[in-house]
Design a protein around this motif. Sequence first.
Motif, PDB file in Angstrom:
ATOM      1  N   VAL A 261      22.728  37.185  40.378  1.00  0.00           N
ATOM      2  CA  VAL A 261      23.290  38.004  41.443  1.00  0.00           C
ATOM      3  C   VAL A 261      22.148  38.541  42.300  1.00  0.00           C
ATOM      4  O   VAL A 261      21.328  39.338  41.842  1.00  0.00           O
ATOM      5  N   HIS A 262      22.106  38.085  43.541  1.00  0.00           N
ATOM      6  CA  HIS A 262      21.063  38.521  44.473  1.00  0.00           C
ATOM      7  C   HIS A 262      21.487  39.865  45.067  1.00  0.00           C
ATOM      8  O   HIS A 262      22.570  39.989  45.626  1.00  0.00           O
ATOM      9  N   GLN A 263      20.611  40.864  44.935  1.00  0.00           N
ATOM     10  CA  GLN A 263      20.948  42.204  45.400  1.00  0.00           C
ATOM     11  C   GLN A 263      19.867  42.729  46.335  1.00  0.00           C
ATOM     12  O   GLN A 263      18.706  42.847  45.955  1.00  0.00           O
ATOM     13  N   ILE A 264      20.274  43.015  47.565  1.00  0.00           N
ATOM     14  CA  ILE A 264      19.389  43.688  48.516  1.00  0.00           C
ATOM     15  C   ILE A 264      19.942  45.097  48.644  1.00  0.00           C
ATOM     16  O   ILE A 264      20.959  45.324  49.306  1.00  0.00           O
ATOM     17  N   THR A 265      19.294  46.042  47.987  1.00  0.00           N
ATOM     18  CA  THR A 265      19.844  47.377  47.886  1.00  0.00           C
ATOM     19  C   THR A 265      18.783  48.410  48.228  1.00  0.00           C
ATOM     20  O   THR A 265      17.623  48.065  48.509  1.00  0.00           O
ATOM     21  N   ASN A 266      19.162  49.673  48.233  1.00  0.00           N
ATOM     22  CA  ASN A 266      18.191  50.706  48.623  1.00  0.00           C
ATOM     23  C   ASN A 266      17.203  50.973  47.485  1.00  0.00           C
ATOM     24  O   ASN A 266      17.519  50.800  46.302  1.00  0.00           O
ATOM     25  N   SER A 267      16.031  51.420  47.862  1.00  0.00           N
ATOM     26  CA  SER A 267      14.926  51.544  46.908  1.00  0.00           C
ATOM     27  C   SER A 267      15.192  52.603  45.846  1.00  0.00           C
ATOM     28  O   SER A 267      14.598  52.550  44.757  1.00  0.00           O
ATOM     29  N   VAL A 268      16.071  53.553  46.109  1.00  0.00           N
ATOM     30  CA  VAL A 268      16.347  54.626  45.159  1.00  0.00           C
ATOM     31  C   VAL A 268      16.987  54.090  43.880  1.00  0.00           C
ATOM     32  O   VAL A 268      16.768  54.625  42.797  1.00  0.00           O
ATOM     33  N   VAL A 269      17.766  53.019  43.999  1.00  0.00           N
ATOM     34  CA  VAL A 269      18.565  52.559  42.853  1.00  0.00           C
ATOM     35  C   VAL A 269      18.242  51.134  42.417  1.00  0.00           C
ATOM     36  O   VAL A 269      18.972  50.552  41.621  1.00  0.00           O
ATOM     37  N   THR A 270      17.156  50.557  42.893  1.00  0.00           N
ATOM     38  CA  THR A 270      16.876  49.152  42.607  1.00  0.00           C
ATOM     39  C   THR A 270      16.810  48.877  41.107  1.00  0.00           C
ATOM     40  O   THR A 270      17.486  47.980  40.584  1.00  0.00           O
ATOM     41  N   ALA A 302      26.274  35.197  43.753  1.00  0.00           N
ATOM     42  CA  ALA A 302      26.851  36.136  44.705  1.00  0.00           C
ATOM     43  C   ALA A 302      25.717  36.951  45.314  1.00  0.00           C
ATOM     44  O   ALA A 302      24.600  36.993  44.784  1.00  0.00           O
ATOM     45  N   LEU A 303      26.031  37.606  46.437  1.00  0.00           N
ATOM     46  CA  LEU A 303      25.059  38.457  47.129  1.00  0.00           C
ATOM     47  C   LEU A 303      25.654  39.853  47.271  1.00  0.00           C
ATOM     48  O   LEU A 303      26.809  40.010  47.682  1.00  0.00           O
ATOM     49  N   LEU A 304      24.857  40.869  46.931  1.00  0.00           N
ATOM     50  CA  LEU A 304      25.221  42.260  47.188  1.00  0.00           C
ATOM     51  C   LEU A 304      24.292  42.803  48.266  1.00  0.00           C
ATOM     52  O   LEU A 304      23.073  42.730  48.128  1.00  0.00           O
ATOM     53  N   VAL A 305      24.861  43.320  49.333  1.00  0.00           N
ATOM     54  CA  VAL A 305      24.088  43.959  50.391  1.00  0.00           C
ATOM     55  C   VAL A 305      24.489  45.427  50.427  1.00  0.00           C
ATOM     56  O   VAL A 305      25.640  45.757  50.725  1.00  0.00           O
ATOM     57  N   ASN A 306      23.547  46.291  50.087  1.00  0.00           N
ATOM     58  CA  ASN A 306      23.799  47.731  49.996  1.00  0.00           C
ATOM     59  C   ASN A 306      22.790  48.443  50.874  1.00  0.00           C
ATOM     60  O   ASN A 306      21.608  48.502  50.545  1.00  0.00           O
ATOM     61  N   ILE A 307      23.246  48.974  51.989  1.00  0.00           N
ATOM     62  CA  ILE A 307      22.330  49.595  52.938  1.00  0.00           C
ATOM     63  C   ILE A 307      22.145  51.060  52.588  1.00  0.00           C
ATOM     64  O   ILE A 307      23.096  51.818  52.496  1.00  0.00           O
ATOM     65  N   GLY A 308      20.910  51.459  52.411  1.00  0.00           N
ATOM     66  CA  GLY A 308      20.624  52.863  52.140  1.00  0.00           C
ATOM     67  C   GLY A 308      19.299  53.215  52.783  1.00  0.00           C
ATOM     68  O   GLY A 308      19.235  53.574  53.944  1.00  0.00           O
ATOM     69  N   THR A 309      18.222  53.076  52.029  1.00  0.00           N
ATOM     70  CA  THR A 309      16.880  53.321  52.563  1.00  0.00           C
ATOM     71  C   THR A 309      16.422  52.054  53.273  1.00  0.00           C
ATOM     72  O   THR A 309      15.625  51.279  52.756  1.00  0.00           O
ATOM     73  N   LEU A 310      16.934  51.846  54.465  1.00  0.00           N
ATOM     74  CA  LEU A 310      16.751  50.589  55.178  1.00  0.00           C
ATOM     75  C   LEU A 310      15.357  50.491  55.785  1.00  0.00           C
ATOM     76  O   LEU A 310      14.893  51.403  56.466  1.00  0.00           O
ATOM     77  N   THR A 311      14.693  49.366  55.539  1.00  0.00           N
ATOM     78  CA  THR A 311      13.405  49.069  56.148  1.00  0.00           C
ATOM     79  C   THR A 311      13.561  47.821  56.996  1.00  0.00           C
ATOM     80  O   THR A 311      14.455  47.003  56.753  1.00  0.00           O
ATOM     81  N   PRO A 312      12.707  47.627  58.016  1.00  0.00           N
ATOM     82  CA  PRO A 312      12.824  46.423  58.853  1.00  0.00           C
ATOM     83  C   PRO A 312      12.800  45.118  58.062  1.00  0.00           C
ATOM     84  O   PRO A 312      13.616  44.234  58.317  1.00  0.00           O
ATOM     85  N   LYS A 329      29.196  29.213  50.987  1.00  0.00           N
ATOM     86  CA  LYS A 329      30.556  29.638  50.609  1.00  0.00           C
ATOM     87  C   LYS A 329      30.576  30.378  49.269  1.00  0.00           C
ATOM     88  O   LYS A 329      31.376  30.091  48.387  1.00  0.00           O
ATOM     89  N   LYS A 330      29.648  31.320  49.167  1.00  0.00           N
ATOM     90  CA  LYS A 330      29.576  32.159  47.974  1.00  0.00           C
ATOM     91  C   LYS A 330      29.930  33.597  48.356  1.00  0.00           C
ATOM     92  O   LYS A 330      29.838  33.987  49.508  1.00  0.00           O
ATOM     93  N   PRO A 331      30.331  34.410  47.368  1.00  0.00           N
ATOM     94  CA  PRO A 331      30.792  35.766  47.679  1.00  0.00           C
ATOM     95  C   PRO A 331      29.676  36.692  48.168  1.00  0.00           C
ATOM     96  O   PRO A 331      28.536  36.613  47.717  1.00  0.00           O
ATOM     97  N   ILE A 332      30.054  37.574  49.083  1.00  0.00           N
ATOM     98  CA  ILE A 332      29.168  38.645  49.534  1.00  0.00           C
ATOM     99  C   ILE A 332      29.904  39.970  49.351  1.00  0.00           C
ATOM    100  O   ILE A 332      31.026  40.144  49.832  1.00  0.00           O
ATOM    101  N   VAL A 333      29.262  40.896  48.654  1.00  0.00           N
ATOM    102  CA  VAL A 333      29.787  42.258  48.516  1.00  0.00           C
ATOM    103  C   VAL A 333      28.953  43.146  49.418  1.00  0.00           C
ATOM    104  O   VAL A 333      27.723  43.186  49.305  1.00  0.00           O
ATOM    105  N   PHE A 334      29.611  43.873  50.306  1.00  0.00           N
ATOM    106  CA  PHE A 334      28.918  44.678  51.310  1.00  0.00           C
ATOM    107  C   PHE A 334      29.242  46.152  51.109  1.00  0.00           C
ATOM    108  O   PHE A 334      30.415  46.545  51.085  1.00  0.00           O
ATOM    109  N   ASP A 335      28.208  46.956  50.926  1.00  0.00           N
ATOM    110  CA  ASP A 335      28.355  48.410  50.814  1.00  0.00           C
ATOM    111  C   ASP A 335      27.871  48.987  52.140  1.00  0.00           C
ATOM    112  O   ASP A 335      26.671  49.073  52.381  1.00  0.00           O
ATOM    113  N   PRO A 336      28.776  49.379  53.034  1.00  0.00           N
ATOM    114  CA  PRO A 336      28.397  49.599  54.436  1.00  0.00           C
ATOM    115  C   PRO A 336      27.858  50.982  54.733  1.00  0.00           C
ATOM    116  O   PRO A 336      28.365  51.993  54.284  1.00  0.00           O
TER     117      PRO A 336
END
Length: 517
Positions: A261-270, A302-312, A329-336
């Motif tokens: 599970v590929h997760q791009i999330t905020n640094s506080v909870v990585t 699957a991919l999780l995209v969780n925007i929090g401490t966003l960096t460029p 054609k794989k799932p994406i979970v988006f935490d907006p």
Amino acid sequence: MTRTIDYSLYLVTGRELLPQGKDYFESLEESLQGGVTVVQIREKKAETAEFLDIALKSKAICDRYNVPLIINDRIDIALAIDADGIHVGQTDMPVSMARKLLPQKCIIGVSCNNKEELQKALENGADYVGIGAIYATQTKDLTKPLVGVRGIGPLLQMLDGTSVKAVAIGGINSKNVLRVLHGSVSGTGHSLDGIAVVSAIVALNQPRQAASELSEILSEFKKGPSIFHGMSSAANGHTTDSITSGVVSLMNQIRTLNPLVHQITNSVVTAQSANITISIGASPIMATAVDEMSDLATICGALLVNIGTLTPPACAGMLAAGCHVNTWKKPIVFDPVGVDLLNKWQPSVIKGNAGELAALAGSIEVTSKGVDTVGNGFEDPVGFVTALARRERCIVVLTGKTDYVSDGHTCAVLDNGHEFLGKMTGSGCATGSCIASFCAVASASAQTEGQSLRGVLAKGDMFLASIAGILVFNVAAELAAARDDVKGPGTFFPALIDELTSLTPEVVQEHIKIKIV
């Protein structure tokens, strides 16, 4: 009588884009063979005699395939060849004047970029509108802002209750067409009638193949429930019992499949999110570099995209990752938190608290303080999540004391959990990790034999997978909080990891608190 036109695959010609050595008329005929349903001849630089010759020969080809021909701008050419219609821009002859000059059977289309232009087109009696540009394009110098995928819906809503058709144009191709189709829907359900393309067909050496691919995607998309994420709960007829058995099945599979599970999330909870993912039986990878996204999309479940401490760098990675995962054609979970990403790719699941989802929906019913919701939430949470899922064409998960999951038709109400979760940093992020993990399992185990995936952006039952992710996390929280060694939030998280690691399907089945509405 005006001819009925199928606007599904609308080809706008552009001879300057033809590959070297490719004949224009050969390309046009191959495009029609591939499934183009309407053709617009656009010749901005041709002299009248040349334009007339091209139009006459083009019409002869289109007539052989019973495909209507529309002329861009030039009413004289349209009259001379008895074209099926004419298309005008905002600086061309007004629709009202063109209507006086053309036979009654001729249709008239207008290019529109904003609400004011579209309202004027409606008032003047246009038969269809071309909305754009959606993406940047090299086929035309753009003098107005991009509409973007998420800008189409409000314009389509203006067409509700009318017979006016709409096509989207501008930078659309086989890689992003599904994002356009999924994302362009009005709040009342009005969808695009078609997409208009230029270089996606004309600029290729094999226009028949390109047109056929686009045509198949459009056809599959229109078939129904598949537009939501593969197999929807409406199609499966989910009940409380079927969901319970489905959750058990996914839990039995996750430790065997051990999905990445590929997760791009905020640094506080990585680190915390990674540990949660491991504890339920999946494997996390927390990469953010743009250069890695193409390769990771081929191997992740699957991919999780969780925007929090966003960096460029992370933002660029999110943009690239979503596009690549959609392609596979794989799932994406988006935490907006930021919505602009949704112009670029289509999520399978959108998860958020009341404040986050209210911001996404443009609602003032709920306010937030930082990442937390202020107040009691929505007056009608079931109606809210169902409407938002229908608008966004994906699963929507509203988290809180009670969790709500909807696919736009059915809503599941979940009442498991514990108050300690609200006192733990990143509990919502961890829920997203669990949902993404079970989405990966649902996608990997989905039956695809004999099914076309052209019209979907992720196979599998994302409704069930979202429920599984929430239930596993929340039941484990209940068990952890009840332990003798847990004295408060500080001792709660280690116990939560332990309970997630040892949690069995039978225990979850015993504790499930769910109702379907």
